[in-house]
Design a protein around this motif. Structure first.
Motif, PDB file in Angstrom:
ATOM      1  N   MET A 120       0.819  -1.206   0.000  1.00 59.28           N
ATOM      2  CA  MET A 120       0.000   0.000   0.000  1.00 59.28           C
ATOM      3  C   MET A 120       0.855   1.259   0.000  1.00 59.28           C
ATOM      4  N   ASN A 121       1.970   1.236   0.691  1.00 57.08           N
ATOM      5  CA  ASN A 121       2.845   2.404   0.766  1.00 57.08           C
ATOM      6  C   ASN A 121       3.321   2.825  -0.615  1.00 57.08           C
ATOM      7  N   PHE A 122       3.553   1.877  -1.494  1.00 56.88           N
ATOM      8  CA  PHE A 122       4.026   2.251  -2.819  1.00 56.88           C
ATOM      9  C   PHE A 122       2.892   2.463  -3.815  1.00 56.88           C
ATOM     10  N   TRP A 123       1.893   1.562  -3.843  1.00 62.25           N
ATOM     11  CA  TRP A 123       0.940   1.543  -4.945  1.00 62.25           C
ATOM     12  C   TRP A 123      -0.370   2.288  -4.696  1.00 62.25           C
ATOM     13  N   TYR A 124      -0.767   2.460  -3.468  1.00 59.29           N
ATOM     14  CA  TYR A 124      -2.124   2.936  -3.153  1.00 59.29           C
ATOM     15  C   TYR A 124      -2.377   4.327  -3.730  1.00 59.29           C
ATOM     16  N   PHE A 125      -3.526   4.494  -4.352  1.00 57.33           N
ATOM     17  CA  PHE A 125      -3.878   5.740  -5.028  1.00 57.33           C
ATOM     18  C   PHE A 125      -3.849   6.929  -4.070  1.00 57.33           C
ATOM     19  N   TRP A 126      -4.316   6.734  -2.837  1.00 56.45           N
ATOM     20  CA  TRP A 126      -4.378   7.823  -1.855  1.00 56.45           C
ATOM     21  C   TRP A 126      -3.259   7.707  -0.816  1.00 56.45           C
ATOM     22  N   GLN A 127      -2.111   7.205  -1.205  1.00 59.63           N
ATOM     23  CA  GLN A 127      -1.009   6.984  -0.260  1.00 59.63           C
ATOM     24  C   GLN A 127      -0.647   8.255   0.512  1.00 59.63           C
ATOM     25  N   THR A 128      -0.605   9.389  -0.168  1.00 62.63           N
ATOM     26  CA  THR A 128      -0.192  10.629   0.504  1.00 62.63           C
ATOM     27  C   THR A 128      -1.264  11.157   1.451  1.00 62.63           C
ATOM     28  N   ASN A 143      -0.919   7.336  -8.163  1.00 60.40           N
ATOM     29  CA  ASN A 143      -0.628   8.175  -7.007  1.00 60.40           C
ATOM     30  C   ASN A 143       0.592   9.067  -7.279  1.00 60.40           C
ATOM     31  N   GLU A 144       0.799  10.034  -6.415  1.00 63.94           N
ATOM     32  CA  GLU A 144       1.854  11.034  -6.634  1.00 63.94           C
ATOM     33  C   GLU A 144       3.228  10.378  -6.749  1.00 63.94           C
ATOM     34  N   LYS A 145       3.458   9.334  -5.966  1.00 66.81           N
ATOM     35  CA  LYS A 145       4.762   8.684  -5.960  1.00 66.81           C
ATOM     36  C   LYS A 145       5.057   8.025  -7.309  1.00 66.81           C
ATOM     37  N   LYS A 164       5.203  10.470 -10.346  1.00 64.42           N
ATOM     38  CA  LYS A 164       6.488  11.166 -10.481  1.00 64.42           C
ATOM     39  C   LYS A 164       7.485  10.308 -11.252  1.00 64.42           C
ATOM     40  N   ILE A 165       7.486   9.010 -10.991  1.00 66.19           N
ATOM     41  CA  ILE A 165       8.373   8.112 -11.736  1.00 66.19           C
ATOM     42  C   ILE A 165       8.037   8.162 -13.222  1.00 66.19           C
ATOM     43  N   LEU A 166       6.740   8.165 -13.524  1.00 67.46           N
ATOM     44  CA  LEU A 166       6.319   8.237 -14.923  1.00 67.46           C
ATOM     45  C   LEU A 166       6.747   9.562 -15.540  1.00 67.46           C
ATOM     46  N   GLN A 219      -6.744  -6.079  -2.628  1.00 65.33           N
ATOM     47  CA  GLN A 219      -7.187  -5.556  -3.924  1.00 65.33           C
ATOM     48  C   GLN A 219      -7.347  -4.041  -3.771  1.00 65.33           C
ATOM     49  N   PRO A 220      -6.214  -3.332  -3.691  1.00 68.14           N
ATOM     50  CA  PRO A 220      -6.294  -1.886  -3.453  1.00 68.14           C
ATOM     51  C   PRO A 220      -6.521  -1.103  -4.743  1.00 68.14           C
ATOM     52  N   LEU A 221      -7.098   0.072  -4.608  1.00 67.54           N
ATOM     53  CA  LEU A 221      -7.263   0.958  -5.755  1.00 67.54           C
ATOM     54  C   LEU A 221      -5.917   1.589  -6.097  1.00 67.54           C
ATOM     55  N   LEU A 222      -5.540   1.472  -7.358  1.00 68.61           N
ATOM     56  CA  LEU A 222      -4.254   1.978  -7.817  1.00 68.61           C
ATOM     57  C   LEU A 222      -4.362   3.327  -8.502  1.00 68.61           C
ATOM     58  N   GLY A 223      -5.483   3.549  -9.192  1.00 69.45           N
ATOM     59  CA  GLY A 223      -5.572   4.767  -9.974  1.00 69.45           C
ATOM     60  C   GLY A 223      -6.956   4.998 -10.527  1.00 69.45           C
ATOM     61  N   ARG A 224      -7.030   5.980 -11.405  1.00 69.38           N
ATOM     62  CA  ARG A 224      -8.310   6.392 -11.983  1.00 69.38           C
ATOM     63  C   ARG A 224      -8.132   6.544 -13.485  1.00 69.38           C
ATOM     64  N   ASN A 225      -9.140   6.139 -14.224  1.00 73.12           N
ATOM     65  CA  ASN A 225      -9.084   6.214 -15.684  1.00 73.12           C
ATOM     66  C   ASN A 225      -9.872   7.416 -16.197  1.00 73.12           C
ATOM     67  N   GLU A 226      -9.216   8.272 -16.959  1.00 71.16           N
ATOM     68  CA  GLU A 226      -9.883   9.369 -17.654  1.00 71.16           C
ATOM     69  C   GLU A 226     -10.205   8.923 -19.078  1.00 71.16           C
ATOM     70  N   ASN A 227     -11.244   9.518 -19.657  1.00 67.03           N
ATOM     71  CA  ASN A 227     -11.485   9.256 -21.074  1.00 67.03           C
ATOM     72  C   ASN A 227     -10.650  10.229 -21.920  1.00 67.03           C
TER      73      ASN A 227
END
Length: 495
Positions: free
Chosen positions: A49-57, A300-302, A305-307, A405-413
């Protein structure tokens, strides 16, 4: 200009990325607990969760500075992990954001991953639950559909039937979970009829038994309706399961060969599933131009930033081929009719939102669930960045069968829209009617009749005043391991 990363659509993969770094990507090292503290499960959960979770911060307990990688930090970290002896409570109470409505855990990763493939322990009865009235604690159940070749399919029960009790006990908002979704594999439904404004017991009992390994083909019904000068393809699709992608493509091949002019996609009982399958289905409906963006994934922000540091933008395009390399059978439509209810969620909503910039999406029915984030299955496999891979089952920590099964992100159209947490609102509102649920595929079934009316311009005989509108509180699919999840099987890894 940012590099746009696209995908080769392998079976059960969403995004798989080519090289942008020389080193293999891996999650940075963090603090470790006392190995004798018996907190292996909690440690896995926190690190993933510390690395992948969408709302980690947003979650103080997941802060990168919360537990320094020092002996003192290890002691504090161990105490924190041990603060909840139950890993499930630890996950729910210590690691989740208040914004999160959908992340969940499982104490059996095998059961969870089988559910992603449409395999579950089930009697095959799919139903909704609703209150007898707005102020009542008593509930009734109504049958939405029955899975073919299931235990329920051998019994005298069908779509539209009602029940108000289990094993002689009246269903309430306090006991329905234990009665319908508890440990008992066999139970007896006490059936009911509409009497006045309520569902009342009618003396009929039906016994059902849950069976291990039931496979549900999500293509519940597909047919071609010829009316006036129209050929209407009608598809009842109940889950985005990528093991059935080739079969789905064959259905559209039949639609295409028959010169289907219009499509009615019934997603009323589809709580979601594979993002990859959503892309394929949308390509079958709209087209296969691989330059047209279907979605952009936000993390998530972490990780974002890598991307950004790698000058990378994660986008998914419409596609020409399935994961097995079969050419997509596309109808190349400029309009589609989609039937929805509050049970329509995640990948179903992704199809509606992803198609909207490119074609006229006519949504008929109720407002959808409002699940716009995606997740991934994570297990205790540190060397694979905690991402579950069936090929690496032997690498999973044998002392830890838990999965999250944590939420990782959000999809925009393609237009940047993703804010539909309150659901997607239909252009044509229609509620299911307890007194006239209809037969799926029948031209008089109210939802299909309304779609045909809009397609042909002729008044629909099946559409009439709703006498007993159903306001579903929950449904049977919410108590499967998959629930209403929208998942990727491989998140974007920068190698």
């Amino acid at each position: 200009m940012k590099k746009s990363i696209t995908t080769g659509l392998f079976l059960s993969l969403f995004l798989f990325f080519s090289c942008t770094k020389s080193d293999d990507f891996s999650i940075p090292d963090t603090v470790d607990p006392d190995p004798d503290a018996g907190v292996e499960v909690q440690d896995f959960m926190w690190k993933a969760m510390n690395f992948w979770y969408f709302w980690q911060t947003d979650v103080e307990n997941l802060s990168d500075t919360k537990f320094p990688n020092t002996p003192e930090g290890s002691d504090v970290y161990t105490v924190f992990l041990a603060s909840e002896s139950d890993p499930g409570k630890f996950f729910d109470n210590k690691l989740l954001s208040s914004k999160d409505r959908f992340s969940f855990f499982s104490d059996d990763y095998v059961e969870l991953t089988q559910s992603l493939a449409g395999i579950s322990k089930s009697n095959g009865l799919m139903f909704g639950l609703a209150r007898q009235n707005k102020n009542s604690s008593e509930l009734y159940g109504y049958v939405q559909y029955i899975v073919p070749n299931s235990n329920a399919s051998t019994k005298n029960i069908q779509r539209g039937d009602l029940f108000t009790g289990v094993n002689g006990t009246t269903l309430t908002d306090q006991n329905y979970i234990a009665l319908l979704f508890g440990d008992n594999d066999t139970y007896t439904l006490n059936m009911a009829d509409i009497v006045g404004e309520n569902a009342e017991p009618n003396g009929t009992d039906i016994q059902l038994t849950k069976e291990v390994g039931l496979m549900e083909d999500p293509i519940l019904l597909d047919e071609i309706i010829e009316i006036q000068d129209k050929k209407i393809g009608y598809l009842v699709y109940t889950g985005f399961i990528n093991e059935y992608d080739e079969e789905l493509n064959r259905v559209f091949g039949r639609f295409k060969a028959s010169n289907v002019t219009d499509l009615v996609l019934d997603l009323r009982y589809n709580p979601g599933g594979s993002v990859n399958t959503a892309v394929l289905l949308s390509s079958m409906i709209y087209g296969t131009n691989s330059k047209d963006v279907f979605l952009k994934a936000l993390y998530n922000e972490k990780y974002q930033k890598i991307l950004d540091d790698n000058d990378t933008e994660l986008r998914q395009f419409f596609t020409e081929k399935t994961g097995k390399g079969t050419a997509i059978n596309t109808l190349s439509l400029d309009k589609v009719y989609i039937l929805t209810t509050s049970g329509t969620a995640s990948a179903s909503e992704l199809v509606i939102n992803g198609l909207d910039p490119y074609m006229d999406v006519i949504q008929i029915g109720g407002t959808t669930r409002g699940k716009n984030e995606f997740s991934v299955t994570m297990v205790d496999d540190r060397d694979n960045n905690y991402i579950y891979s069936p090929e690496r089952a032997g690498k999973i920590n044998k002392k830890n069968n838990w999965a999250i099964q944590p939420l990782l992100g959000r999809n925009e159209n393609a237009e940047g829209f993703s804010e539909f947490t309150s659901g997607l609102t239909p252009q044509v509102e229609l509620l299911e009617d307890l007194s006239n649920l209809g037969v799926l595929g029948d031209l008089q079934e109210p939802f299909l009749a309304k779609a045909i009316e809009l397609i042909t311009g002729s008044s629909a005989k099946g559409v009439q005043k709703v006498e007993f509108p159903i306001e579903t509180m929950t449904n049977s699919k919410m108590f499967t391991p998959l629930k209403d999840n929208m998942y990727v099987t491989d998140p974007p890894i920068i190698w």
